[in-house]
Design an enzyme around this catalytic site. Structure first.
Site, mmCIF file in Angstrom:
data_model
loop_
_atom_site.group_PDB
_atom_site.id
_atom_site.type_symbol
_atom_site.label_atom_id
_atom_site.label_comp_id
_atom_site.label_asym_id
_atom_site.label_seq_id
_atom_site.Cartn_x
_atom_site.Cartn_y
_atom_site.Cartn_z
ATOM 1 N N LYS A 78 0.817 -1.218 0.000
ATOM 2 C CA LYS A 78 0.000 0.000 0.000
ATOM 3 C C LYS A 78 0.848 1.264 0.000
ATOM 4 O O LYS A 78 0.401 2.313 -0.438
ATOM 5 C CB LYS A 78 -0.952 0.004 1.206
ATOM 6 C CG LYS A 78 -2.051 -1.025 1.084
ATOM 7 C CD LYS A 78 -3.189 -0.753 2.038
ATOM 8 C CE LYS A 78 -4.327 -1.728 1.784
ATOM 9 N NZ LYS A 78 -5.395 -1.610 2.794
ATOM 10 N N LYS A 93 -5.362 -9.160 -6.586
ATOM 11 C CA LYS A 93 -6.695 -9.381 -5.979
ATOM 12 C C LYS A 93 -7.625 -8.203 -6.259
ATOM 13 O O LYS A 93 -7.176 -7.072 -6.434
ATOM 14 C CB LYS A 93 -6.550 -9.634 -4.475
ATOM 15 C CG LYS A 93 -6.045 -8.447 -3.721
ATOM 16 C CD LYS A 93 -6.122 -8.614 -2.214
ATOM 17 C CE LYS A 93 -5.728 -7.285 -1.620
ATOM 18 N NZ LYS A 93 -5.832 -7.074 -0.236
ATOM 19 N N LYS A 145 -10.668 -2.655 -2.943
ATOM 20 C CA LYS A 145 -11.373 -1.377 -2.844
ATOM 21 C C LYS A 145 -10.446 -0.218 -3.155
ATOM 22 O O LYS A 145 -10.862 0.817 -3.619
ATOM 23 C CB LYS A 145 -11.834 -1.136 -1.393
ATOM 24 C CG LYS A 145 -12.961 -1.962 -0.913
ATOM 25 C CD LYS A 145 -13.421 -1.399 0.446
ATOM 26 C CE LYS A 145 -13.463 -2.457 1.507
ATOM 27 N NZ LYS A 145 -12.273 -2.549 2.329
HETATM 28 P P1 TYM Z 1 -10.723 -5.138 4.025
HETATM 29 O O1 TYM Z 1 -11.608 -3.987 4.377
HETATM 30 O O2 TYM Z 1 -9.684 -4.933 2.995
HETATM 31 O O3 TYM Z 1 -11.581 -6.370 3.563
HETATM 32 C C1 TYM Z 1 -12.668 -6.874 4.336
HETATM 33 C C2 TYM Z 1 -12.682 -8.380 4.225
HETATM 34 O O4 TYM Z 1 -12.782 -8.778 2.852
HETATM 35 C C3 TYM Z 1 -11.745 -9.697 2.539
HETATM 36 N N1 TYM Z 1 -11.295 -9.447 1.150
HETATM 37 C C4 TYM Z 1 -11.260 -10.388 0.200
HETATM 38 N N2 TYM Z 1 -11.598 -11.690 0.204
HETATM 39 C C5 TYM Z 1 -11.466 -12.376 -0.958
HETATM 40 N N3 TYM Z 1 -11.005 -11.818 -2.108
HETATM 41 C C6 TYM Z 1 -10.648 -10.510 -2.162
HETATM 42 N N4 TYM Z 1 -10.223 -9.966 -3.302
HETATM 43 C C7 TYM Z 1 -10.773 -9.734 -0.978
HETATM 44 N N5 TYM Z 1 -10.522 -8.437 -0.667
HETATM 45 C C8 TYM Z 1 -10.843 -8.287 0.635
HETATM 46 C C9 TYM Z 1 -10.618 -9.380 3.509
HETATM 47 O O5 TYM Z 1 -9.764 -10.502 3.675
HETATM 48 C C10 TYM Z 1 -11.394 -9.036 4.754
HETATM 49 O O6 TYM Z 1 -11.722 -10.209 5.464
HETATM 50 N N6 TYM Z 1 -7.369 -5.333 7.732
HETATM 51 C C11 TYM Z 1 -8.728 -5.679 7.352
HETATM 52 C C12 TYM Z 1 -9.787 -5.077 8.252
HETATM 53 C C13 TYM Z 1 -9.667 -5.366 9.699
HETATM 54 C C14 TYM Z 1 -9.934 -6.611 10.350
HETATM 55 C C15 TYM Z 1 -9.758 -6.359 11.730
HETATM 56 C C16 TYM Z 1 -10.312 -7.864 9.878
HETATM 57 C C17 TYM Z 1 -9.333 -4.481 10.678
HETATM 58 N N7 TYM Z 1 -9.406 -5.074 11.879
HETATM 59 C C18 TYM Z 1 -9.957 -7.392 12.671
HETATM 60 C C19 TYM Z 1 -10.504 -8.880 10.843
HETATM 61 C C20 TYM Z 1 -10.320 -8.636 12.204
HETATM 62 C C21 TYM Z 1 -8.986 -5.171 5.954
HETATM 63 O O7 TYM Z 1 -8.359 -4.245 5.481
HETATM 64 O O8 TYM Z 1 -10.059 -5.734 5.353
#
Ligand code: TYM
Length: 326
Positions: free
Chosen positions: A111, A192, A195
């Site tokens: 990032k 992947k 967003k």
């Molecule tokens: P974030 O906001 O990027 O994504 C939310 C969830 O979606 C999953 N995800 C995907 N799964 C499959 N294919 C993809 N292309 C894809 N893109 C995103 C992510 O794995 C996630 O489960 N760091 C985390 C947010 C977070 C979090 C937490 C998660 C903050 N605190 C505590 C679990 C527990 C994130 O940026 O997710």
């Protein structure tokens, strides 16, 4: 009852990867666990975001989560910044994790690439995430494959803290789906779906209408050898389409492949399956968005319930480290 916690950033339109990799699992877990789902607005501050946009997206993410099937009568949906223990525990954990560990995390490198001023928060991001999880004594954390490394760090930090200061935290496990854990961009199947990357044709939003879904699937990049076969290494684009159809219909991508001889037929069926999958989500989102007051009320109730749990865990951790109670 075992605990589940997971989080999503309000940093852009939620997409199929978020839905298949995470939200759909969240909706299942809410019925057999004590489930906490967090909109992680503090994490969204690690990259540039307009304040007005962040505020609006945070509320809209709540609408998306409920539209994806979360029932606020059954699980706890809340906004991270509404519960002050998240940044408070982060500090205690920053004094537990090491620079070396954070340096090994790949996400901040991805990032931060190309930016001249990488925010310190992007570097310590995984510690805030560990705090999100450990505050709720979560046993399971349903996430997509890209969060695997952060979960590993969370476990290491929890174990180290417990060894140094006495049993304080539950050591959580990642729950990663077997199909749909890594949905790839339809235009750039080597990366992947995301967003935070601008790829309008490569990203299917959860709220895309049927015409948009059809257009994006039709234009999805495949290859020229013409054989329908699940082989993510050699045929990343086609394999992603097979994986999407498999995830949408609860099958294995290898089995789905045997049904097709032509890419066009696969794309047609995939379009139909995705349109059906997303139809109820779009309809519920439209309903929920018409009543922002009700969404605010859900988040207020969620924050109160989350705060009860988080405050007790924080107090336990602070006392274990030797902070004098106020
Ligand atoms: P974030 O906001 O990027 O994504 C939310 C969830 O979606 C999953 N995800 C995907 N799964 C499959 N294919 C993809 N292309 C894809 N893109 C995103 C992510 O794995 C996630 O489960 N760091 C985390 C947010 C977070 C979090 C937490 C998660 C903050 N605190 C505590 C679990 C527990 C994130 O940026 O997710």
């Amino acid at each position: 009852m075992t605990r589940v916690l997971s989080g999503v950033q309000p940093s852009g339109d939620l997409h199929l990867g978020n839905y298949l990799g995470a939200l759909r699992q969240w909706a299942v877990h809410q019925h057999d666990h004590d489930a906490f789902y967090c909109i992680v607005d503090l994490h969204a501050l690690t990259l540039e975001i307009d304040p007005k946009v962040l505020r609006a997206r945070t509320l809209d993410t709540a609408a998306n989560l409920l539209a994806a099937g979360l029932d606020p009568e059954v699980c706890t949906v809340f906004v991270q910044s509404h519960v002050p223990e998240h940044p408070r525990l982060t500090w205690l954990l920053e004094c537990t994790a090491t620079m070396g560990e954070l340096n090994r995390m790949t996400q901040f490198k991805d990032k931060g690439r190309g930016q001249d001023a990488v925010r310190a928060g992007l570097f310590t991001y995984p510690v805030l995430m560990a705090a999100d999880i450990l505050l709720y004594d979560a046993d399971r954390v349903p996430v997509g494959d890209d969060q695997r490394q952060h979960l590993e760090l969370t476990r290491e930090v929890a174990v180290r803290f417990n060894n140094r200061y006495g049993p304080t935290f539950t050591v959580p496990e990642a729950a990663i789906p077997t199909v749909g854990a890594r949905v790839m961009d339809l235009q750039h199947p080597e990366r992947k779906m995301s967003k935070s990357v601008d790829s309008p044709l490569g990203t299917v939003a959860m709220l895309d209408d049927p015409a948009e879904v059809a257009r994006k699937v039709r234009k999805a990049v495949t290859d020229t050898d013409g054989e329908v076969r699940y082989d993510p290494e050699a045929k990343p684009g086609l394999s992603n389409l097979l994986e999407l159809l498999a995830a949408a219909t609860d099958r294995r991508p290898e089995d789905v492949a045997t049904d097709y001889e032509r890419y066009g037929d696969l794309k047609r069926d995939l379009t139909d399956a995705l349109v059906e999958l997303l139809r109820p989500v779009r309809a519920r989102h439209a309903e929920l968005s018409s009543d922002p007051g009700a969404l605010h009320a859900v988040l207020a109730r969620g924050a109160a319930r989350a705060h009860e749990v988080a405050a007790a865990t924080y107090a336990r951790a602070a006392a274990a480290m030797g902070l004098l109670p106020a």
